[in-house]
Motif scaffolding. Structure first.
Motif, mmCIF file in Angstrom:
data_model
loop_
_atom_site.group_PDB
_atom_site.id
_atom_site.type_symbol
_atom_site.label_atom_id
_atom_site.label_comp_id
_atom_site.label_asym_id
_atom_site.label_seq_id
_atom_site.Cartn_x
_atom_site.Cartn_y
_atom_site.Cartn_z
ATOM 1 N N UNK A 40 -8.915 23.838 -39.055
ATOM 2 C CA UNK A 40 -10.011 24.411 -39.493
ATOM 3 C C UNK A 40 -9.169 24.529 -40.878
ATOM 4 N N UNK A 41 -10.816 24.637 -42.150
ATOM 5 C CA UNK A 41 -10.006 24.659 -43.403
ATOM 6 C C UNK A 41 -10.681 25.733 -43.875
ATOM 7 N N UNK A 42 -9.930 26.226 -44.921
ATOM 8 C CA UNK A 42 -10.332 27.692 -45.033
ATOM 9 C C UNK A 42 -10.320 27.987 -46.771
ATOM 10 N N UNK A 43 -10.694 27.891 -47.450
ATOM 11 C CA UNK A 43 -10.997 27.554 -48.722
ATOM 12 C C UNK A 43 -9.254 27.174 -49.718
ATOM 13 N N UNK A 44 -9.455 26.175 -49.046
ATOM 14 C CA UNK A 44 -8.828 24.207 -48.848
ATOM 15 C C UNK A 44 -7.384 24.463 -48.856
ATOM 16 N N UNK A 45 -6.986 25.199 -47.761
ATOM 17 C CA UNK A 45 -5.818 26.391 -46.830
ATOM 18 C C UNK A 45 -6.302 24.834 -45.229
ATOM 19 N N UNK A 46 -5.919 24.151 -44.674
ATOM 20 C CA UNK A 46 -5.825 23.664 -44.417
ATOM 21 C C UNK A 46 -5.069 24.169 -42.721
ATOM 22 N N UNK A 47 -5.726 23.592 -41.447
ATOM 23 C CA UNK A 47 -4.837 23.724 -40.478
ATOM 24 C C UNK A 47 -4.663 22.367 -39.207
ATOM 25 N N UNK A 48 -4.143 21.662 -38.664
ATOM 26 C CA UNK A 48 -3.589 21.222 -38.049
ATOM 27 C C UNK A 48 -3.475 21.066 -36.808
ATOM 28 N N UNK A 49 -4.508 21.146 -36.055
ATOM 29 C CA UNK A 49 -3.216 21.643 -34.364
ATOM 30 C C UNK A 49 -3.115 20.108 -33.896
ATOM 31 N N UNK A 50 -2.374 20.244 -32.752
ATOM 32 C CA UNK A 50 -1.500 19.705 -31.764
ATOM 33 C C UNK A 50 -1.642 19.474 -30.588
#
Length: 102
Positions: A40-50
């Motif tokens: 997920x990407x929200x205003x430049x903040x990227x979270x990647x799952x594992x």
């Protein structure tokens, strides 16, 4: 804001309001469906799952069960009088993305 989801062995980049065609899912029209979120990407903040982000879901609404374009399968062997013609239409589910909860 956008998210990467997995559905039917494929990955899709979706935003709220997008309409996507996924491999057929046995859901009634106007029912809701939830997808696991890979990224997920929200205003430049990227979270990647594992492989997925815990607690994150993408919600969608099933709009229709449709079929894709017709594909013609034609088999032919020269000089042997062998011809076979068949057609195929892949079934899809049309889904509108209603919310990204991350």
């Amino acid at each position: 804001m956008y998210a990467i989801i997995a559905a039917g062995g494929k990955q899709y980049r979706v935003s709220q309001g997008d309409v996507i065609y996924i491999e057929k899912v046995n859901q009634d029209v106007d029912s809701t469906i939830a997808f696991d979120v890979l990224m997920v990407e929200n205003d430049g903040d990227v979270k990647v799952g594992n492989p997925v982000i815990e607690g994150a879901k993408v919600e969608g609404k099933v709009l229709a069960q449709v079929k894709g374009e017709k594909i013609i399968i034609y088999k032919y062997k020269s000089k042997k009088n062998y011809h076979r013609k068949a057609g195929h239409r892949q079934p899809y589910t049309k889904v509108e993305i209603t919310a990204i909860n991350a």
